[in-house]
Design an enzyme around this catalytic site. Structure first.
Site, PDB file in Angstrom:
ATOM      1  N   CYS A  34     -12.778  41.123   1.867  1.00  0.00           N
ATOM      2  CA  CYS A  34     -12.869  39.655   1.878  1.00  0.00           C
ATOM      3  C   CYS A  34     -13.600  39.166   0.629  1.00  0.00           C
ATOM      4  O   CYS A  34     -13.191  38.166   0.020  1.00  0.00           O
ATOM      5  CB  CYS A  34     -13.638  39.163   3.111  1.00  0.00           C
ATOM      6  SG  CYS A  34     -12.886  39.565   4.692  1.00  0.00           S
ATOM      7  N   CYS A  45     -17.581  41.700   4.930  1.00  0.00           N
ATOM      8  CA  CYS A  45     -16.276  42.336   4.717  1.00  0.00           C
ATOM      9  C   CYS A  45     -16.019  42.532   3.221  1.00  0.00           C
ATOM     10  O   CYS A  45     -15.822  41.561   2.492  1.00  0.00           O
ATOM     11  CB  CYS A  45     -15.205  41.446   5.363  1.00  0.00           C
ATOM     12  SG  CYS A  45     -13.516  41.824   4.903  1.00  0.00           S
TER      13      CYS A  45
END
Length: 104
Positions: free
Chosen positions: A32, A29
């Site tokens: 992230c 991600c």
């Protein structure tokens, strides 16, 4: 350094009542990964006041299912054993800090 939340320790830590910030994330991600250094920095800055850490949704699943995590990154903020707030998506350090300060 950010704490490592797992299926084994998360529920007990929430029930302890201490202020917690849990970052639900994954290595694939992009947002992230951009948030990760902010989480690490805040974990150091708030050490002893708030337990701040990461929960890898690829390695663990019980808590992400229990809290209905549909998008990552998602930050959940707990105090007194209750969910007090959340941030979904990429967040700035100031946004995360504001939520942390609401716990204190």
């Amino acid at each position: 350094m950010a704490f490592n939340f797992t299926d084994e320790n998360t529920k007990e830590l929430i029930e302890s009542g201490q202020p917690l910030v849990i970052d639900f994330w994954a290595t694939w991600c992009g947002p992230c990964m951009r948030l990760a250094p902010i989480i690490d920095q805040l974990a150091t800055e708030y050490e002893g006041k708030v337990l701040i850490g990461k929960y890898n949704v690829d390695e663990e699943s019980d808590m992400s299912t229990e809290f209905g995590i549909r998008s990552i990154p998602t930050l959940l903020f707990f105090k007194d054993g209750e969910l007090k707030g959340q941030l979904i998506g990429g967040s700035s350090k100031s946004e995360v800090e504001a939520k942390i300060n609401e716990l204190l």
